[in-house]
Design a protein around this motif. Structure first.
Motif, PDB file in Angstrom:
ATOM      1  N   GLY A 112      -2.202   2.895   9.141  1.00 44.64           N
ATOM      2  CA  GLY A 112      -1.010   3.404   9.818  1.00 44.64           C
ATOM      3  C   GLY A 112       0.306   2.813   9.370  1.00 44.64           C
ATOM      4  N   ILE A 113       0.279   1.567   8.867  1.00 43.26           N
ATOM      5  CA  ILE A 113       1.513   0.875   8.507  1.00 43.26           C
ATOM      6  C   ILE A 113       1.511   0.542   7.024  1.00 43.26           C
ATOM      7  CG2 ILE A 113       2.992  -1.111   9.000  1.00 43.26           C
ATOM      8  CD1 ILE A 113       2.655   0.649  11.412  1.00 43.26           C
ATOM      9  N   ASN A 142      -2.338  -1.603   0.270  1.00 40.41           N
ATOM     10  CA  ASN A 142      -1.340  -0.537   0.300  1.00 40.41           C
ATOM     11  C   ASN A 142      -0.237  -0.807  -0.713  1.00 40.41           C
ATOM     12  OD1 ASN A 142      -2.811   0.514   2.411  1.00 40.41           O
ATOM     13  ND2 ASN A 142      -1.379  -0.107   3.996  1.00 40.41           N
ATOM     14  N   MET A 143       0.203  -2.057  -0.772  1.00 34.73           N
ATOM     15  CA  MET A 143       1.279  -2.419  -1.694  1.00 34.73           C
ATOM     16  C   MET A 143       0.820  -2.293  -3.146  1.00 34.73           C
ATOM     17  SD  MET A 143       3.271  -2.796   0.733  1.00 34.73           S
ATOM     18  CE  MET A 143       4.737  -3.048  -0.235  1.00 34.73           C
ATOM     19  N   VAL A 144      -0.455  -2.608  -3.401  1.00 37.69           N
ATOM     20  CA  VAL A 144      -1.003  -2.442  -4.757  1.00 37.69           C
ATOM     21  C   VAL A 144      -0.994  -0.959  -5.136  1.00 37.69           C
ATOM     22  CG1 VAL A 144      -3.105  -2.596  -6.149  1.00 37.69           C
ATOM     23  CG2 VAL A 144      -2.410  -4.528  -4.731  1.00 37.69           C
ATOM     24  N   ALA A 145      -1.461  -0.105  -4.224  1.00 38.55           N
ATOM     25  CA  ALA A 145      -1.488   1.336  -4.487  1.00 38.55           C
ATOM     26  C   ALA A 145      -0.077   1.882  -4.693  1.00 38.55           C
ATOM     27  CB  ALA A 145      -2.171   2.061  -3.328  1.00 38.55           C
ATOM     28  N   LEU A 146       0.860   1.422  -3.876  1.00 35.97           N
ATOM     29  CA  LEU A 146       2.244   1.874  -4.001  1.00 35.97           C
ATOM     30  C   LEU A 146       2.842   1.433  -5.334  1.00 35.97           C
ATOM     31  CD1 LEU A 146       3.384   1.195  -0.353  1.00 35.97           C
ATOM     32  CD2 LEU A 146       3.285   3.427  -1.463  1.00 35.97           C
ATOM     33  N   ALA A 172       3.238   9.948   8.159  1.00 34.32           N
ATOM     34  CA  ALA A 172       2.013  10.565   7.643  1.00 34.32           C
ATOM     35  C   ALA A 172       0.755   9.917   8.194  1.00 34.32           C
ATOM     36  CB  ALA A 172       2.016  10.497   6.111  1.00 34.32           C
ATOM     37  N   ALA A 173       0.741   8.594   8.283  1.00 37.82           N
ATOM     38  CA  ALA A 173      -0.503   7.872   8.572  1.00 37.82           C
ATOM     39  C   ALA A 173      -0.699   7.483  10.027  1.00 37.82           C
ATOM     40  CB  ALA A 173      -0.566   6.615   7.698  1.00 37.82           C
ATOM     41  N   ALA A 174       0.373   7.327  10.787  1.00 39.08           N
ATOM     42  CA  ALA A 174       0.244   6.852  12.169  1.00 39.08           C
ATOM     43  C   ALA A 174      -0.643   7.748  13.037  1.00 39.08           C
ATOM     44  CB  ALA A 174       1.620   6.693  12.810  1.00 39.08           C
TER      45      ALA A 174
END
Length: 337
Positions: free
Chosen positions: A48-49, A56-60, A79-81
């Motif tokens: 969600g965050i 998440n930061m790696v994917a971004l 989108a995710a929440a």
């Protein structure tokens, strides 16, 4: 708090304190579902965050480098929440169904909590400073690219700097460096380098071609592609103890697959990579699938079989919710097509 392990490490002593104050046995089902809930809810909200988890930061980072697109904190949250909210509700019912607690109510529970709160006393100056800085940082995260041009990394660095300034700060560098997971930082660097190597050596393109050919993804719809790749990521996560490592290895491959499929069908590659990154956070089945699970497991309040018993239905539900949102909400948002 942009660290899954740190959040659970903070929550576990609180929950263990609740169990102790209530006078409940550490081997009770009540204690077990409390600790399992902490780990599983943490994994759910990794989805969600944007800043909740390192993976998440790696994917971004791969999205920005390979696809040239930056996803803001608010865009990710919108989108995710909904997924995280739905799964939080389902988690509650799954735990109560699979491991019903021995009691429905603890006598004198409210009075005991009130007593403990009074014993804490008023907030100290450092606690007030931390609350103010955290709220300001959250504001900058949530309004990234909307109200101001500063990205998440820049605002985080400024906030940490303020936390260590004399007079304003709440800690010194000497105190901070002892608690920094330098091994984790090395893992990020190695993971990103591995992913970049997979792409630069064309290994990613080769793996992508094999996956696309086997499942005929060139002619598939965006929904079918998400269904296949999401299931693949969920299954392969059983062999990973780190979602960050999984993201580092798999996101470049997913990007290659989606880019290849997008040559034949109109697809939103960035949006679909986001959705697939959500599934990388599904470390629900085994305690060894995520560090936060191991922290909760170390309290010895539940057995591995208990975690598996609640984790399998939770994973199935998470996959089904992913498919439902892919077919509806995320398609309406334009994340698939």
């Amino acid at each position: 708090m942009p660290s899954t392990t740190a959040r659970v490490s903070c929550m576990v002593p609180i929950v263990m304190g609740i169990i102790a104050v209530f006078g409940v046995s550490r081997k009770s089902k009540f204690a077990a579902i409390m600790l399992i809930a902490v780990a599983q809810a943490d994994s759910i909200w990794n989805v969600g965050i944007k800043t909740a988890a390192a993976q998440n930061m790696v994917a971004l980072g791969f999205i920005e480098k390979q696809l040239g697109t930056t996803i803001s904190w608010l865009d990710w949250f919108i989108a995710a929440a909904p997924f995280a909210v739905i799964m939080s509700v389902l988690l509650y019912f799954v735990l109560l169904k699979m491991m019903p607690p021995e009691m429905k109510e603890i006598e004198g529970g409210k009075e005991k909590i009130a007593k403990e709160l009074r014993a804490l006393g008023p907030m100290g100056s450092d606690e007030k400073k931390l609350m103010i800085l955290s709220c300001i940082l959250l504001f900058f995260w949530a309004t990234e690219k909307k109200v101001h041009p500063f990205d998440t990394s820049s605002t985080t660095i400024v906030a940490i700097t303020l936390m260590m300034l004399p007079g304003i700060g709440i800690m010194t560098w000497k105190e901070a460096q002892q608690r920094i997971g330098w091994g984790t930082l090395m893992l990020f660097g190695v993971g990103i380098s591995l992913g970049s190597a997979i792409l630069s050596t064309k290994a990613g393109a080769w793996i992508a071609h094999e996956i696309v050919t086997s499942f005929h993804l060139f002619d598939a719809t965006g929904f079918f592609i998400i269904a296949v790749l999401a299931l693949f990521l969920i299954v392969i996560h059983l062999g990973f103890a780190s979602a960050t490592a999984l993201s580092s290895a798999m996101i470049p491959i997913c990007i290659s697959v989606l880019q290849g499929a997008a040559e034949h069908n109109p697809l939103n590659v960035v949006g679909m990579v986001m959705i697939l990154q959500y599934t990388i956070c599904f470390g629900f089945i085994l305690p060894v699938n995520a560090p936060q699970n191991m922290i909760a497991y170390s309290t010895e309040t539940f057995e591995v079989k208990d975690f598996i018993k609640t984790g399998i239905p939770l994973t199935i539900l998470a996959y089904l919710v992913t498919l439902l949102l892919t077919k509806t909400y995320w398609t309406w948002m334009g994340l698939v097509l």
